[in-house]
Design a protein around this motif. Structure first.
Motif, PDB file in Angstrom:
ATOM      1  N   TYR A 240      46.090 -32.165  42.105  1.00  0.00           N
ATOM      2  CA  TYR A 240      45.900 -33.407  41.116  1.00  0.00           C
ATOM      3  C   TYR A 240      45.595 -32.740  39.995  1.00  0.00           C
ATOM      4  CZ  TYR A 240      41.376 -30.472  42.003  1.00  0.00           C
ATOM      5  OH  TYR A 240      40.470 -29.688  41.747  1.00  0.00           O
ATOM      6  N   PRO A 241      45.548 -33.116  38.458  1.00  0.00           N
ATOM      7  CA  PRO A 241      45.312 -32.595  37.752  1.00  0.00           C
ATOM      8  C   PRO A 241      44.273 -32.463  37.184  1.00  0.00           C
ATOM      9  CG  PRO A 241      45.860 -35.605  37.547  1.00  0.00           C
ATOM     10  CD  PRO A 241      46.016 -34.366  38.528  1.00  0.00           C
ATOM     11  N   PRO A 242      44.283 -31.189  36.542  1.00  0.00           N
ATOM     12  CA  PRO A 242      43.063 -30.596  36.138  1.00  0.00           C
ATOM     13  C   PRO A 242      42.492 -31.707  35.020  1.00  0.00           C
ATOM     14  CG  PRO A 242      43.889 -29.121  35.196  1.00  0.00           C
ATOM     15  CD  PRO A 242      45.223 -30.312  36.276  1.00  0.00           C
ATOM     16  N   LEU A 243      41.033 -31.350  34.379  1.00  0.00           N
ATOM     17  CA  LEU A 243      40.248 -32.090  33.832  1.00  0.00           C
ATOM     18  C   LEU A 243      41.109 -31.286  32.384  1.00  0.00           C
ATOM     19  CD1 LEU A 243      38.265 -33.238  32.570  1.00  0.00           C
ATOM     20  CD2 LEU A 243      36.360 -31.852  32.365  1.00  0.00           C
ATOM     21  N   GLU A 244      41.186 -32.487  31.507  1.00  0.00           N
ATOM     22  CA  GLU A 244      41.509 -32.299  29.710  1.00  0.00           C
ATOM     23  C   GLU A 244      40.108 -33.114  29.330  1.00  0.00           C
ATOM     24  OE1 GLU A 244      45.750 -31.362  29.167  1.00  0.00           O
ATOM     25  OE2 GLU A 244      46.028 -31.924  31.476  1.00  0.00           O
ATOM     26  N   LEU A 245      40.312 -32.870  28.769  1.00  0.00           N
ATOM     27  CA  LEU A 245      39.124 -34.141  27.102  1.00  0.00           C
ATOM     28  C   LEU A 245      40.009 -34.055  25.519  1.00  0.00           C
ATOM     29  CD1 LEU A 245      35.670 -31.758  27.540  1.00  0.00           C
ATOM     30  CD2 LEU A 245      37.032 -34.002  28.530  1.00  0.00           C
ATOM     31  N   VAL A 246      40.344 -35.505  25.634  1.00  0.00           N
ATOM     32  CA  VAL A 246      40.736 -35.277  24.543  1.00  0.00           C
ATOM     33  C   VAL A 246      39.703 -35.841  23.202  1.00  0.00           C
ATOM     34  CG1 VAL A 246      42.445 -37.476  23.560  1.00  0.00           C
ATOM     35  CG2 VAL A 246      42.561 -36.677  25.758  1.00  0.00           C
ATOM     36  N   ALA A 247      39.863 -35.153  22.244  1.00  0.00           N
ATOM     37  CA  ALA A 247      38.785 -35.762  20.767  1.00  0.00           C
ATOM     38  C   ALA A 247      38.558 -36.253  20.695  1.00  0.00           C
ATOM     39  CB  ALA A 247      38.757 -34.800  19.837  1.00  0.00           C
ATOM     40  N   VAL A 248      38.026 -37.773  20.290  1.00  0.00           N
ATOM     41  CA  VAL A 248      38.154 -39.101  19.357  1.00  0.00           C
ATOM     42  C   VAL A 248      37.788 -38.648  18.199  1.00  0.00           C
ATOM     43  CG1 VAL A 248      37.475 -41.709  19.778  1.00  0.00           C
ATOM     44  CG2 VAL A 248      38.873 -40.019  21.809  1.00  0.00           C
TER      45      VAL A 248
ATOM     46  N   VAL B 187      29.229 -51.061  15.635  1.00  0.00           N
ATOM     47  CA  VAL B 187      29.216 -49.934  16.184  1.00  0.00           C
ATOM     48  C   VAL B 187      29.247 -48.787  15.048  1.00  0.00           C
ATOM     49  CG1 VAL B 187      28.344 -47.925  17.783  1.00  0.00           C
ATOM     50  CG2 VAL B 187      28.822 -50.028  18.817  1.00  0.00           C
ATOM     51  N   ASP B 188      28.790 -47.616  14.409  1.00  0.00           N
ATOM     52  CA  ASP B 188      29.298 -46.305  14.208  1.00  0.00           C
ATOM     53  C   ASP B 188      28.726 -45.150  14.925  1.00  0.00           C
ATOM     54  OD1 ASP B 188      29.537 -47.488  11.315  1.00  0.00           O
ATOM     55  OD2 ASP B 188      27.468 -48.285  11.510  1.00  0.00           O
ATOM     56  N   LEU B 189      29.842 -44.443  15.388  1.00  0.00           N
ATOM     57  CA  LEU B 189      30.198 -43.532  16.683  1.00  0.00           C
ATOM     58  C   LEU B 189      29.974 -42.214  16.125  1.00  0.00           C
ATOM     59  CD1 LEU B 189      32.075 -44.907  19.439  1.00  0.00           C
ATOM     60  CD2 LEU B 189      29.684 -44.427  19.199  1.00  0.00           C
ATOM     61  N   PRO B 190      29.465 -41.136  16.306  1.00  0.00           N
ATOM     62  CA  PRO B 190      30.176 -39.571  16.121  1.00  0.00           C
ATOM     63  C   PRO B 190      31.428 -39.339  17.192  1.00  0.00           C
ATOM     64  CG  PRO B 190      27.948 -39.921  17.621  1.00  0.00           C
ATOM     65  CD  PRO B 190      28.172 -41.166  17.328  1.00  0.00           C
ATOM     66  N   PRO B 191      31.855 -38.417  16.588  1.00  0.00           N
ATOM     67  CA  PRO B 191      33.005 -37.977  17.240  1.00  0.00           C
ATOM     68  C   PRO B 191      32.772 -37.734  18.481  1.00  0.00           C
ATOM     69  CG  PRO B 191      32.410 -36.679  14.838  1.00  0.00           C
ATOM     70  CD  PRO B 191      31.303 -37.226  15.343  1.00  0.00           C
ATOM     71  N   PHE B 192      33.328 -37.365  19.360  1.00  0.00           N
ATOM     72  CA  PHE B 192      33.266 -37.239  21.251  1.00  0.00           C
ATOM     73  C   PHE B 192      34.310 -37.165  21.957  1.00  0.00           C
ATOM     74  CE2 PHE B 192      34.149 -41.981  21.210  1.00  0.00           C
ATOM     75  CZ  PHE B 192      35.504 -42.226  21.945  1.00  0.00           C
ATOM     76  N   SER B 193      34.669 -36.552  22.974  1.00  0.00           N
ATOM     77  CA  SER B 193      35.249 -36.195  23.368  1.00  0.00           C
ATOM     78  C   SER B 193      35.553 -36.454  25.126  1.00  0.00           C
ATOM     79  CB  SER B 193      35.902 -34.590  23.613  1.00  0.00           C
ATOM     80  OG  SER B 193      35.908 -33.972  22.555  1.00  0.00           O
ATOM     81  N   ALA B 194      36.914 -37.070  25.442  1.00  0.00           N
ATOM     82  CA  ALA B 194      36.476 -37.786  26.537  1.00  0.00           C
ATOM     83  C   ALA B 194      37.484 -37.181  27.586  1.00  0.00           C
ATOM     84  CB  ALA B 194      37.097 -39.024  26.176  1.00  0.00           C
ATOM     85  N   GLY B 195      37.944 -37.664  29.059  1.00  0.00           N
ATOM     86  CA  GLY B 195      39.135 -37.294  30.582  1.00  0.00           C
ATOM     87  C   GLY B 195      39.675 -37.746  29.903  1.00  0.00           C
ATOM     88  N   LYS B 196      40.762 -36.698  29.230  1.00  0.00           N
ATOM     89  CA  LYS B 196      42.238 -37.951  29.186  1.00  0.00           C
ATOM     90  C   LYS B 196      42.458 -38.839  30.646  1.00  0.00           C
ATOM     91  CE  LYS B 196      47.270 -36.130  28.253  1.00  0.00           C
ATOM     92  NZ  LYS B 196      47.516 -35.163  27.846  1.00  0.00           N
ATOM     93  N   ARG B 197      42.723 -38.466  31.959  1.00  0.00           N
ATOM     94  CA  ARG B 197      42.224 -39.410  32.946  1.00  0.00           C
ATOM     95  C   ARG B 197      41.001 -39.432  33.466  1.00  0.00           C
ATOM     96  NH1 ARG B 197      45.892 -34.872  32.633  1.00  0.00           N
ATOM     97  NH2 ARG B 197      45.029 -33.907  33.031  1.00  0.00           N
ATOM     98  N   LEU B 198      41.086 -40.557  35.147  1.00  0.00           N
ATOM     99  CA  LEU B 198      40.180 -40.900  35.136  1.00  0.00           C
ATOM    100  C   LEU B 198      40.061 -39.489  36.526  1.00  0.00           C
ATOM    101  CD1 LEU B 198      41.173 -44.684  36.349  1.00  0.00           C
ATOM    102  CD2 LEU B 198      39.711 -43.989  34.094  1.00  0.00           C
ATOM    103  N   VAL B 199      38.398 -39.692  36.695  1.00  0.00           N
ATOM    104  CA  VAL B 199      37.971 -38.684  37.934  1.00  0.00           C
ATOM    105  C   VAL B 199      39.160 -38.645  39.064  1.00  0.00           C
ATOM    106  CG1 VAL B 199      36.518 -37.427  39.114  1.00  0.00           C
ATOM    107  CG2 VAL B 199      36.162 -38.129  37.015  1.00  0.00           C
ATOM    108  N   SER B 200      39.967 -37.158  39.944  1.00  0.00           N
ATOM    109  CA  SER B 200      40.577 -37.961  41.061  1.00  0.00           C
ATOM    110  C   SER B 200      39.732 -37.820  41.889  1.00  0.00           C
ATOM    111  CB  SER B 200      41.647 -36.475  41.097  1.00  0.00           C
ATOM    112  OG  SER B 200      41.112 -35.965  41.053  1.00  0.00           O
ATOM    113  N   ASN B 201      40.507 -38.466  43.123  1.00  0.00           N
ATOM    114  CA  ASN B 201      39.984 -37.826  44.537  1.00  0.00           C
ATOM    115  C   ASN B 201      39.719 -36.569  44.782  1.00  0.00           C
ATOM    116  OD1 ASN B 201      38.888 -40.460  45.492  1.00  0.00           O
ATOM    117  ND2 ASN B 201      41.488 -40.602  46.269  1.00  0.00           N
ATOM    118  N   GLY B 202      40.728 -35.438  43.979  1.00  0.00           N
ATOM    119  CA  GLY B 202      40.491 -33.759  44.552  1.00  0.00           C
ATOM    120  C   GLY B 202      39.798 -33.663  43.255  1.00  0.00           C
ATOM    121  N   GLU B 203      39.331 -34.283  42.124  1.00  0.00           N
ATOM    122  CA  GLU B 203      38.065 -33.361  41.503  1.00  0.00           C
ATOM    123  C   GLU B 203      36.802 -33.557  42.381  1.00  0.00           C
ATOM    124  OE1 GLU B 203      38.803 -33.486  36.522  1.00  0.00           O
ATOM    125  OE2 GLU B 203      40.354 -35.027  38.185  1.00  0.00           O
ATOM    126  N   PHE B 204      37.083 -35.032  42.836  1.00  0.00           N
ATOM    127  CA  PHE B 204      35.603 -35.714  43.618  1.00  0.00           C
ATOM    128  C   PHE B 204      35.268 -34.765  44.792  1.00  0.00           C
ATOM    129  CE2 PHE B 204      32.435 -38.339  45.123  1.00  0.00           C
ATOM    130  CZ  PHE B 204      32.061 -39.030  43.089  1.00  0.00           C
TER     131      PHE B 204
END
Length: 815
Positions: free
Chosen positions: A263-271, A298-315
């Motif tokens: 399964y792919p590891p967690l990767e975060l993408v900056a927004v 909504v005025d949003l500050p910067p954040f980072s989010a997972g590139k993908r959904l959390v997989s069974n392998g990660e959970f």
């Protein structure tokens, strides 16, 4: 058609006896016909072989969402046929009569027979409301199958034990409804060539409401079927196939799975931060539910989010690390749910060996397969929050679920976004399931018959996978209305009852989401213990993403969960006149209000010689009136939405007394004791948490019904009033009804569009009492008397609420 009847069970009956009452529905009906693939008799509409949406491989997928500005009559017919047949195709996967009637393992929902007939019943009811058809097809069915169950909690086991119509009867009803709906489509002038756009004000909006409601239940029914034992289901040949990544037979999944390999590891993408806008434009040319409209910036500050959904392998890492056994990762209610269910891994994971071995297979809709580590983990909201807390501790970081605003910010501008009303901006309006997967990489509209790997779909320009499709994504937000949203008169209790801080938002749709559910505008919600085809995406930020959280706020439906309010109501119900009003110049005649409400029914029953078998107290609060009714009635049921009230009343039923704090000033006061009169047989009383706007189907034919100070605190008072008479009415023919209300309408509790009165129209002022008389008279009730009844609520020693309710006593005419 023979009418089914409610099977009453004693409040003291053992649970294991009650649990098998459902077996009375097994009549041997259509045993051979239901055991295997369905032949021509099964299809009440078009069979899959000739249904619009059939693919070259013989499977059926969903058609695009209709454009209401341009849809031709033939397009509308095809869309109706497609949704109708998809439902029957899904239900053809039930391989026995038992599959239709066996309750789900958690006993929190109706059996599948209900969901087989619920969408057809709603078609008829809504088309009648809109004036598109004149009469019911089967008034009994259209009441029985009208309202589903929104379970209050995971331990609400008091579901209906009743005799349902047979599969044969249900099938005949579907045939009749199909003919009626198709006739309405074929004949309505509003679908003629060149018709104006169909808007929420148009009667045909009710038709499209029926289409989309059916598609909602296509998905929720698939979850319930997934919860049935495997022996009761089979995969229909025409149902979309599992994604090719499902492990081949005989090739077990690797244990333990390896990040970067299995399964792919967690990767975060900056927004980047900035302003985003939520809400569907009023002139967007597709059907929408009421909660989709309105506007929020909504005025949003910067954040980072997972590139993908959390997989069974990660959970899996959380499961192996014992995260289900550690209290610190769970919310209070989440930990209580986990403990009640003794949950140790996700519900659709199937242990494959001893528990400590941590080997699992995956239950899909119709089969078990080797664990697909790259597929998204499907969990409820409690588990999603726990995973965030566990991973944050492991990584010494911060993780949480995204907010609705952050999900919006993650979306890329698809082709056509420069034309704000261009349907191309919403891909579900221009492509069926196969097209969406091939051209957009979105596993929506039944492109597949299962989830897909979290990295299999095409990413959007910013790199995110599965912003739409595959599985729904739990959000940090409670379900809430966008500013400016209004209820629709055809379905005024669709969203409003769930703006209560008890329902958590989901966005993005799943592989089985079709139509409006798969739209970019869709906003849905479930209670956090509920299972849907839903998973999670991680977010990292220094703030909360402007998430809307109602649970800690003084929202309307949470007012009655407050400890101080509970104490005030215990005093109102069980305090002496001197305690409720300590001043001799005060209105002590306004005390003991609940007992006086019960006497309205008791005195009338004695005077009229009315039956005194069963009584129902809707909005029972702390339960005094329910107990009082059992001085005369053989049994009484108290219903309230507030868990705090139901718990207190249940404690009084069990113990006969309950201590509470009577406030005098600030933090000062005394401990008081609420006591049930020992002369009352408490064994004949029970209490249940339920929503007055969607009461369970088995509650029918009571000899007395009390509705005291409830109507003006409901999001849809007409939904309750509609349940009182008619087929399967709450009040039995010849039974008594007492309605008391001060008509204190507040938009905090009831949308203005749902008020019974208290407003001006072109014809002058509308008064609630007049509207109530008209509604109840139209349901076959006779007004016996009315009066003004005072009550006083003590907040503390120097502050009181003095209220004058309008009381009406009614009797339902004999049929």
């Amino acid at each position: 058609m023979e009418q089914s009847s409610y099977v009453a069970s004693s409040p003291s009956a053992p649970r294991d006896v009650e649990a098998e009452v459902w077996r009375q529905n097994l009549r041997g009906d259509l045993a051979a016909e239901l055991s295997g693939p369905r032949s021509a008799w099964w299809w009440t509409g078009k069979p899959p072989a000739v249904c619009p949406g059939r693919q070259t491989d013989g499977t059926l997928t969903s058609l695009p969402l209709p454009n209401l500005a341009t849809c031709a009559r033939e397009t509308v017919l095809d869309y109706f046929d497609n949704g109708w047949t998809l439902t029957e195709l899904l239900f053809s996967g039930l391989r026995s009569e038992e599959a239709f009637f066996r309750p789900p393992y958690h006993h929190l929902r109706h059996p599948m027979i209900f969901y087989y007939c619920h969408p057809p019943a709603l078609y008829i009811n809504k088309l009648r409301v809109a004036g598109l058809i004149e009469r019911p097809l089967n008034a009994y069915f259209e009441r029985l199958f009208e309202t589903g169950v929104d379970e209050m909690r995971w331990d609400d086991m008091s579901k209906n034990e009743m005799l349902w119509p047979s599969v044969r009867e249900a099938h005949a009803y579907r045939q009749a409804v199909y003919r009626a709906v198709r006739a309405a489509i074929e004949s309505h002038p509003g679908l003629a060539l060149g018709h104006p756009s169909i808007t929420p004000e148009h009667p045909l909006w009710a038709l499209f409401m029926g289409f989309e409601h059916e598609r909602i239940h296509l998905e929720t029914s698939s979850v319930l079927i997934r919860e049935l034992p495997l022996a009761l289901v089979r995969r229909p040949a025409e149902w979309p196939r599992l994604h090719a990544s499902a492990a081949a037979e005989g090739a077990p999944g690797r244990f333990p799975p390896r990040a970067g390999v299995d399964y792919p590891p967690l990767e975060l993408v900056a927004v980047g931060g900035g302003q985003c806008e939520l809400g569907k434009p009023l002139d967007w040319p597709s059907y929408g539910w009421d909660n989709e409209y309105g506007r929020r910036r909504v005025d949003l500050p910067p954040f980072s989010a997972g590139k993908r959904l959390v997989s069974n392998g990660e959970f899996y890492a959380l499961v192996v690390a014992g995260g289900y056994r550690e209290r610190r990762y769970w919310s209070e209610t989440g930990w209580a749910w986990r403990g009640f269910r003794n949950t140790k891994w996700p519900t659709f994971w199937v242990p494959d060996g001893p528990a400590g071995l941590h080997r699992y297979r995956l239950r899909t809709l119709f089969e078990e397969i080797d664990m697909p580590w790259r597929w998204p983990a499907e969990v409820n909201a409690h588990e999603a929050h726990a995973y965030c807390a566990w991973l944050a501790e492991r990584d010494r970081s911060t993780y949480r679920l995204p907010s609705e605003a952050e999900h919006q910010a993650m979306r890329d501008a698809d082709p056509g976004a420069d034309a704000p009303l261009a349907p191309a901006r919403d891909p579900v309006m221009v492509g069926d399931g196969t097209t969406l997967w091939r051209e957009r990489g979105r596993n929506l509209n039944l492109a597949c018959g299962s989830p897909t790997p979290v990295d299999a779909g095409l990413p959007v320009r910013s790199g995110f996978h599965d912003l739409f499709g595959n599985v729904w994504q739990w959000l940090a937000d409670d379900f809430y209305p966008l500013p400016g949203a209004q209820v629709h008169p055809y379905y005024d209790d669709f969203s409003t009852p769930c703006y209560d801080g008890q329902h958590q938002m989901i966005l993005g749709g799943s592989w089985v989401s079709t139509g409006d559910e798969a739209s970019i505008w869709a906003r849905f919600h479930f209670r956090p213990h509920f299972f849907q085809h839903a998973g999670l995406r991680l977010v990292q930020s220094t703030g909360d993403g402007a998430a809307i959280r109602l649970q800690g706020a003084s929202t309307a439906r949470l007012v009655y969960e407050d400890e101080q309010v509970l104490s005030e109501y215990l005093l109102l119900h069980y305090g002496t006149p001197q305690e409720q009003m300590p001043y001799p110049f005060g209105p002590r005649e306004a005390s003991a209000f609940p007992a006086r409400c019960a006497r309205w029914l008791i005195d009338a029953a004695r005077e009229l010689g009315a039956p005194t078998d069963r009584a129902l107290d809707i909005g029972c609060a702390a339960g005094r009136a329910t107990f009082e009714l059992c001085r005369v009635y053989r049994e009484a049921l108290g219903i309230d939405l507030s868990r705090a009230f139901v718990d207190a009343a249940t404690a009084l039923q069990r113990d006969g007394e309950l201590r509470y704090f009577r406030k005098d000033e600030g933090a000062l006061g005394v401990t008081s004791l609420a006591v049930v009169d020992p002369a009352i047989d408490r064994g004949r009383v029970r209490f249940r948490q339920a929503d007055a706007c969607s009461l369970p189907a088995e509650l029918t034919d009571y000899d007395a019904v009390l509705i005291a100070n409830v109507l003006c605190r409901l999001p849809s008072p007409k939904a309750l009033l509609a349940r009182l008479g008619g087929a399967r009415g709450l009040v039995a023919p010849g039974g008594l009804l007492a309605v008391l209300s001060p008509y204190s309408w507040l938009e905090q509790f009831t949308p203005r569009e749902a008020w019974l009165g208290g407003f001006e129209t072109g014809g002058g002022p509308v008064w609630s009492a007049s509207a109530l008389r008209e509604i109840l008279a139209g349901q076959g009730f006779e007004l016996l008397r009315e009066a003004d009844e005072p009550l006083v609520i003590r907040e503390h020693a120097r502050k009181f609420q003095y209220i004058v309710t309008h009381a009406m006593l009614w009797r339902r005419r004999m049929e």
